[in-house]
Design an enzyme around this catalytic site. Structure first.
Site, PDB file in Angstrom:
ATOM      1  N   LYS A 251       0.819  -1.207   0.000  1.00  0.00           N
ATOM      2  CA  LYS A 251       0.000   0.000   0.000  1.00  0.00           C
ATOM      3  C   LYS A 251       0.853   1.257   0.000  1.00  0.00           C
ATOM      4  O   LYS A 251       1.928   1.305   0.624  1.00  0.00           O
ATOM      5  CB  LYS A 251      -0.924  -0.024   1.228  1.00  0.00           C
ATOM      6  CG  LYS A 251      -1.974   1.084   1.277  1.00  0.00           C
ATOM      7  CD  LYS A 251      -2.856   0.894   2.506  1.00  0.00           C
ATOM      8  CE  LYS A 251      -3.893   1.987   2.665  1.00  0.00           C
ATOM      9  NZ  LYS A 251      -4.706   1.806   3.893  1.00  0.00           N
TER      10      LYS A 251
ATOM     11  N   SER B 249      -9.498   2.284   2.898  1.00  0.00           N
ATOM     12  CA  SER B 249      -8.546   2.945   2.029  1.00  0.00           C
ATOM     13  C   SER B 249      -7.567   2.008   1.324  1.00  0.00           C
ATOM     14  O   SER B 249      -6.786   2.456   0.475  1.00  0.00           O
ATOM     15  CB  SER B 249      -7.731   3.954   2.859  1.00  0.00           C
ATOM     16  OG  SER B 249      -7.000   3.290   3.886  1.00  0.00           O
TER      17      SER B 249
ATOM     18  N   SER C   2      -9.768  -0.332   7.114  1.00  0.00           N
ATOM     19  CA  SER C   2      -9.268  -0.122   5.750  1.00  0.00           C
ATOM     20  C   SER C   2      -8.761  -1.372   5.058  1.00  0.00           C
ATOM     21  O   SER C   2      -8.644  -1.385   3.827  1.00  0.00           O
ATOM     22  CB  SER C   2      -8.143   0.922   5.761  1.00  0.00           C
ATOM     23  OG  SER C   2      -8.661   2.215   5.937  1.00  0.00           O
TER      24      SER C   2
END
Length: 455
Positions: A77, A152, A176
């Site tokens: 990420k 996210s 997330s």
């Protein structure tokens, strides 16, 4: 011979045995990423660096080194430091930032033989529930180009769901790395706070909440990644060793809470799907009681959101005052609100956070596992912060996120595994929660439940 798009376990076994190479496996993953550019799940690649890293893994294999993730291609990420890579947090403020070193978890993954093939998209500062940013645009759902995978960690989750890689690494400060996996039909694990050392990395707006979170197609690959990354490290004062023993699921006390004891809306397809899943698990021999946690008065996500807003304002408030347009408008609104909170407001949110943690602690003195939905709805259009309606009620922009944030504030481990789809084939997930430090027991139980659901 090129590697098949297998699990992390199978790839590592193939590379270790010489049936394929890390370079071949990485080359195949880079080809899949290129073919899926429209998905916008992977925002940065560096093929030369990736292939050089893969070649180094092959040299280690030839030298006889045994690595649990030998040659496994992974996506990381875009808010986790990977030394030498551009890591931006999805923000134009960090568009040219190059991480000076690896986060501890990434260092451990590399040592285990994993090969980083790309950086996965995140919303700006990992601070909203859809994966869009002014820097990179929207990440799309693998099952529908107009839909969001959530956020996210939408990029890492979509990359796994689309078969680009078998394993991705996200972060989770409020769900997330559980909600996006639930929306795309893969597994996402939030470990106990401190179980995986966090950082070195960017300054964190989610004080004492965010964790490094593996995402994979199944629980076995998550277990493999967790064992590589877990364990205390003196560079992270919050890191801690956790229980080594994993309890047998047959002896665990299991509860099911269809709405987590809160007045929240859930779409019928999700509610009925979870009830059906729990019934199947009961029929398979698990003893599951319907039981809700008991929350203190005023326990809502709204009560704890000042912590996120104030954290963003503390880090970026001065920049916002000077140039608000540099931010995603949704993040700008959070920063603006954070600047308006008083010290008393923030202290009140800390009190609410502690009360939620205490309520969960009391619940887990009498229960070992808690089953809930991961999400109350399936994926929605990426142009919206959330669906307009959930469960027949008008939904707030955070109405899709109601089942996950309390877990972070209690610092508990939780995992989302797929458990059903709607009539259009859009997935939703089952969340399984355990008390802090029982990560291995949770993962073992989740693996059994995963098999029961798929039978």
């Amino acid at each position: 011979m090129t590697s098949r798009n297998n699990s992390a376990r199978e790839i590592a076994a193939d590379v270790t045995a010489g049936r394929t190479s890390a370079v071949e496996t990485a080359t195949a993953a880079l080809g899949r990423i290129e073919a899926a550019r429209a998905l916008n799940a992977v925002v940065t690649i560096d093929p030369a660096r990736t292939l050089a890293d893969a070649a180094a893994v092959d040299e280690r294999v030839r030298a006889g080194e045994k690595m649990p993730l030998a040659g496994v291609p992974i996506i990381v990420k875009d808010n986790i430091w990977v030394g030498g890579w551009r890591i931006t947090q999805g923000s134009r403020l960090f568009a040219d930032f190059v991480a000076p070193q690896d986060a501890i978890a990434i260092e451990r993954l590399r040592k285990a033989g994993a090969v980083i093939v790309g950086i996965g998209a995140t919303s700006e500062f990992a601070s909203k529930g859809v994966t869009t940013s002014q820097l990179y645009g929207p990440t799309r759902h693998p099952l529908g180009p107009t839909l969001t995978p959530g956020g996210s960690s939408g990029g890492p989750a979509a990359a796994v769901a689309a078969g680009l890689v078998p394993l991705a690494i996200g972060t989770d400060a409020g769900g997330s790395s559980r909600r996006p996996p639930a929306h795309v039909g893969v597994a996402g694990f939030k470990p106990s706070y401190g179980a995986i050392p966090y950082g070195p990395s960017f300054a964190e707006p989610f004080f004492g909440l965010s964790v490094t979170a593996p995402i994979a197609a199944d629980v076995s690959d998550i277990m493999l990644a967790f064992e590589v990354m877990a364990g205390t490290d003196p560079r992270d004062p919050d890191s801690a060793d956790i229980a080594q023993k994993a309890d047998d699921i047959a002896g665990l006390r299991i509860a099911f809470s269809p709405r987590l004891g809160l007045d929240i809306a859930v779409d019928d397809v999700v509610a009925n799907g979870l009830i059906s899943t729990v019934q199947r698990l009961s029929d398979a021999g698990l003893h599951i009681a319907h039981r809700d946690p008991v929350w203190p008065a005023g326990a809502t996500e709204e009560a704890i959101m000042p912590l996120q807003h104030a954290g963003l304002a503390a880090l970026y408030g001065d920049t916002f005052r000077n140039d608000p347009d540099v931010f995603d408008p949704d993040i700008a609104r959070q920063i603006e609100r954070g600047l308006s909170w008083s010290g008393t407001d923030v202290a009140g949110a800390l009190v609410a956070s502690a009360a939620i943690a205490n309520a969960f602690a009391a619940f887990f003195t009498e229960v070992d596992l808690l089953l809930t939905p991961t999400v109350p709805c399936v994926a929605w259009p990426f142009a919206q912060l959330g669906p307009d309606m959930i469960g027949g009620r008008p939904a707030s922009p955070r109405g899709h996120a109601v089942f996950t944030p309390f877990v972070n504030h209690a610092r508990l481990p939780a995992i989302s595994i797929p458990c059903g789809t709607d009539a259009n084939g859009l997935p939703f997930g089952l969340q399984i929660i355990a008390r802090r430090g029982q990560d291995r027991s949770l993962l073992r139980a989740a693996g059994h439940i995963e098999m029961m659901i798929s039978e």
